[in-house]
Design a protein around this motif. Structure first.
Motif, PDB file in Angstrom:
ATOM      1  N   LYS A 190      -7.175  12.233 -29.216  1.00  0.00           N
ATOM      2  CA  LYS A 190      -7.237  13.508 -30.236  1.00  0.00           C
ATOM      3  C   LYS A 190      -5.691  13.844 -30.442  1.00  0.00           C
ATOM      4  O   LYS A 190      -4.687  13.526 -29.785  1.00  0.00           O
ATOM      5  N   LYS A 191      -5.556  13.907 -31.851  1.00  0.00           N
ATOM      6  CA  LYS A 191      -4.333  14.136 -32.426  1.00  0.00           C
ATOM      7  C   LYS A 191      -3.475  13.026 -32.500  1.00  0.00           C
ATOM      8  O   LYS A 191      -2.286  13.134 -32.880  1.00  0.00           O
ATOM      9  N   GLY A 192      -3.962  11.825 -32.431  1.00  0.00           N
ATOM     10  CA  GLY A 192      -3.191  10.471 -32.430  1.00  0.00           C
ATOM     11  C   GLY A 192      -3.184  10.084 -34.006  1.00  0.00           C
ATOM     12  O   GLY A 192      -2.169   9.248 -34.089  1.00  0.00           O
ATOM     13  N   ALA A 245      -7.036   9.725 -40.163  1.00  0.00           N
ATOM     14  CA  ALA A 245      -6.297   8.905 -41.130  1.00  0.00           C
ATOM     15  C   ALA A 245      -6.786   7.444 -40.794  1.00  0.00           C
ATOM     16  O   ALA A 245      -7.060   6.762 -42.085  1.00  0.00           O
ATOM     17  N   VAL A 246      -6.891   6.702 -39.758  1.00  0.00           N
ATOM     18  CA  VAL A 246      -7.528   5.546 -39.555  1.00  0.00           C
ATOM     19  C   VAL A 246      -8.944   5.523 -39.978  1.00  0.00           C
ATOM     20  O   VAL A 246      -9.305   4.619 -40.686  1.00  0.00           O
ATOM     21  N   LEU A 247      -9.684   6.206 -39.647  1.00  0.00           N
ATOM     22  CA  LEU A 247     -11.015   6.396 -40.026  1.00  0.00           C
ATOM     23  C   LEU A 247     -11.174   6.402 -41.845  1.00  0.00           C
ATOM     24  O   LEU A 247     -11.666   5.490 -42.434  1.00  0.00           O
ATOM     25  N   GLU A 248     -10.413   7.451 -42.391  1.00  0.00           N
ATOM     26  CA  GLU A 248     -10.519   7.489 -43.757  1.00  0.00           C
ATOM     27  C   GLU A 248     -10.033   6.282 -44.437  1.00  0.00           C
ATOM     28  O   GLU A 248     -10.315   5.802 -45.663  1.00  0.00           O
ATOM     29  N   VAL A 291      -6.086   5.061 -31.133  1.00  0.00           N
ATOM     30  CA  VAL A 291      -4.929   5.356 -31.950  1.00  0.00           C
ATOM     31  C   VAL A 291      -3.949   6.492 -31.167  1.00  0.00           C
ATOM     32  O   VAL A 291      -4.467   7.572 -30.539  1.00  0.00           O
ATOM     33  N   VAL A 292      -2.854   5.626 -30.506  1.00  0.00           N
ATOM     34  CA  VAL A 292      -1.961   6.424 -29.719  1.00  0.00           C
ATOM     35  C   VAL A 292      -0.509   6.929 -30.253  1.00  0.00           C
ATOM     36  O   VAL A 292      -0.223   6.486 -31.275  1.00  0.00           O
ATOM     37  N   ARG A 293      -0.076   8.037 -29.804  1.00  0.00           N
ATOM     38  CA  ARG A 293       1.022   8.687 -30.323  1.00  0.00           C
ATOM     39  C   ARG A 293       1.945   9.244 -29.229  1.00  0.00           C
ATOM     40  O   ARG A 293       1.301   9.561 -27.985  1.00  0.00           O
ATOM     41  N   ASN A 294       3.170   9.473 -29.412  1.00  0.00           N
ATOM     42  CA  ASN A 294       3.865   9.971 -28.141  1.00  0.00           C
ATOM     43  C   ASN A 294       3.618  11.048 -27.640  1.00  0.00           C
ATOM     44  O   ASN A 294       3.263  11.929 -28.348  1.00  0.00           O
ATOM     45  N   GLN A 307     -10.620  -6.638 -26.341  1.00  0.00           N
ATOM     46  CA  GLN A 307     -11.833  -5.911 -27.189  1.00  0.00           C
ATOM     47  C   GLN A 307     -11.112  -4.307 -27.538  1.00  0.00           C
ATOM     48  O   GLN A 307     -12.026  -3.481 -28.114  1.00  0.00           O
ATOM     49  N   ILE A 308      -9.989  -4.181 -27.243  1.00  0.00           N
ATOM     50  CA  ILE A 308      -9.516  -2.677 -27.429  1.00  0.00           C
ATOM     51  C   ILE A 308      -8.310  -2.817 -28.160  1.00  0.00           C
ATOM     52  O   ILE A 308      -7.371  -3.711 -27.949  1.00  0.00           O
ATOM     53  N   HIS A 309      -8.153  -2.161 -29.265  1.00  0.00           N
ATOM     54  CA  HIS A 309      -7.087  -2.302 -30.445  1.00  0.00           C
ATOM     55  C   HIS A 309      -6.211  -0.940 -30.234  1.00  0.00           C
ATOM     56  O   HIS A 309      -6.915   0.183 -30.658  1.00  0.00           O
ATOM     57  N   PHE A 310      -4.809  -1.028 -30.210  1.00  0.00           N
ATOM     58  CA  PHE A 310      -4.216   0.006 -30.012  1.00  0.00           C
ATOM     59  C   PHE A 310      -3.419   0.316 -31.268  1.00  0.00           C
ATOM     60  O   PHE A 310      -2.770  -0.750 -32.016  1.00  0.00           O
ATOM     61  N   VAL A 311      -3.553   1.483 -32.017  1.00  0.00           N
ATOM     62  CA  VAL A 311      -2.938   1.681 -33.351  1.00  0.00           C
ATOM     63  C   VAL A 311      -1.868   2.546 -32.991  1.00  0.00           C
ATOM     64  O   VAL A 311      -2.117   3.507 -32.372  1.00  0.00           O
ATOM     65  N   SER A 312      -0.692   2.376 -33.568  1.00  0.00           N
ATOM     66  CA  SER A 312       0.564   3.327 -33.207  1.00  0.00           C
ATOM     67  C   SER A 312       0.593   4.542 -34.186  1.00  0.00           C
ATOM     68  O   SER A 312       0.395   4.193 -35.388  1.00  0.00           O
TER      69      SER A 312
END
Ligand SMILES: Nc1ncnc2c1ncn2[C@@H]1O[C@H](COP(=O)(O)OS(=O)(=O)O)[C@@H](OP(=O)(O)O)[C@H]1O
Length: 367
Positions: free
Chosen positions: A123-125, A129-132, A203-206, A268-273
């Motif tokens: 949430k709030k990551g 944006a990634v989906l769109e 999608v991860v964020r600080n 199988q898990i991809h992390f987006v910064s």
């Protein structure tokens, strides 16, 4: 007198009358011919020159076969709006046609399938944006709304879930995003039971910025809530952070990841910064496309950095002149927080972040 005149005209009258009749008939025929030609040309002109879509005006305009072959007319024209459509709608609500969404021809074409890929958090990551961004890809079709199947709506069953999905062709990937899955204890098992091959995107964020973003969103809906500081600590002097507060708990990524790794291999898990998604959207989206096994079609040509908004906005096609930014709820000005509180929270998250970097093998540089 009259007789004389008539009498003089007498012998020429039938010839003149015949001529007149002939001329009248000829002009009538010409008028009719021109009229027919003009009407015909007009029809062709509209459909060929203006490129009018072949469409049905309503029921009764054609049989079933025609209904499948022609697209229904859209009286409203293209839907105005922005990619940042509201999230968390009533489950089952029809997916709004968002800017950036790809169209795979007739809405009746293809089959509704369970998703092969999910954006599960956070949430709030930067999940919207990634989906769109990814749904611009012709090999991806995404649900625009958040179905919350693996947390709130699991009882409705897989058939219900499938019925929400957009139709896809054999070659296309079905995708949905619900950021709360990442912190839902049962979600990894439930997704595994749907398909062990499901590709997962996080999608991860600080976590400190994420918590402030989360709080800013809640505050915009409920202005009477306590202060961020008040909610963050059980005892601020002792530095006791309240981990039962969701805005804090969500950012303990290493903890949540453990539940996922019980069911899915890391590959199988991809992390987006979430940070790089803003500074280098094309780079991040390039890696997402690689992970999904699709051609890198979304490139830097699809993005335009809007200085006023402070975020990259999306061009639906490379040559598109009108980039679309996400909605007002994406990229809000955050509530001002005491820098000391920020430092305390940074300290709190440090061990969780380090554990997270070690587990995923990537340094997100939040320290
Ligand atoms: N291109 C672009 N445009 C606008 N916003 C962007 C973009 N890329 C990432 N972000 C960041 O996305 C944050 C919202 O995250 P989510 O979409 O995951 O939010 S939500 O959980 O669906 O509510 C949002 O958080 P806030 O800045 O706190 O509003 C943005 O920082």
């Amino acid at each position: 007198m009259a007789y004389r005149v008539l009498g003089r005209a007498g012998p020429a009258q039938p010839r003149r009358a015949r001529r007149l009749l002939f001329a009248f008939t000829l002009s009538l025929s010409c008028t009719y011919l021109c009229y027919s030609l003009l009407c015909c040309c007009d029809d062709l002109g509209q459909s060929r020159l203006l490129g009018a879509p072949r469409c049905l005006r309503g029921p009764g305009a054609g049989g079933q076969k025609l209904l499948q072959e022609s697209r229904p007319c859209d009286p409203s024209g293209p839907t105005p709006g922005e990619p940042g459509a509201p999230s968390a709608p009533a489950a089952g609500a029809p997916s709004p046609r968002l800017a950036g969404a790809n169209h795979s021809g007739s809405p009746k074409l293809g089959t509704k399938r369970l998703p092969q890929a999910l954006i599960v958090g956070v949430k709030k990551g930067g999940t919207r944006a990634v989906l769109e961004f990814i749904r611009v890809h012709p090999d991806v079709r995404a649900l625009g709304t958040e179905p919350h199947f693996f947390d709130r709506n699991y009882g409705r069953g897989l058939d219900w879930y499938r019925s929400l999905m957009p139709r896809t062709l054999e070659s296309q990937i079905t995708l949905e995003k619900t950021p709360s899955y990442f912190v839902t204890q049962e979600a990894p098992r439930r997704i595994f039971n749907m398909s062990r091959d499901t590709k997962l995107i996080v999608v991860v964020r600080n976590p400190v910025t994420r918590a402030i973003s989360d709080y800013t969103q809640t505050l915009s809906k409920k202005p009477d809530i306590p202060t961020f500081e008040g909610l963050s600590f059980r005892n601020r002097t002792l530095g006791l952070v309240d981990v039962s507060w969701n805005a804090i708990r969500i950012g303990m990524y290493a903890l949540h990841l453990e539940s996922w790794l019980r069911y899915f291999p890391l590959a199988q898990i991809h992390f987006v910064s979430g940070e790089r998604l803003i500074t280098d959207p094309a780079g991040e989206m390039g890696r997402v496309q690689d992970f999904l096994g699709i051609k890198r079609l979304i490139t830097d040509k699809h993005f335009y950095f809007n200085k006023t908004k402070g975020f990259p906005c999306l061009k639906k096609t490379e040559s598109s002149l009108l980039p679309r930014c996400l909605g007002k709820s994406k990229g809000r000005t955050h509530v001002q927080i005491d820098p000391e509180v920020i430092d305390q929270l940074r300290e709190f998250y440090r061990p969780y972040n380090i554990k997270f970097y070690e587990t995923v093998g990537q340094d997100f540089r939040w320290e």
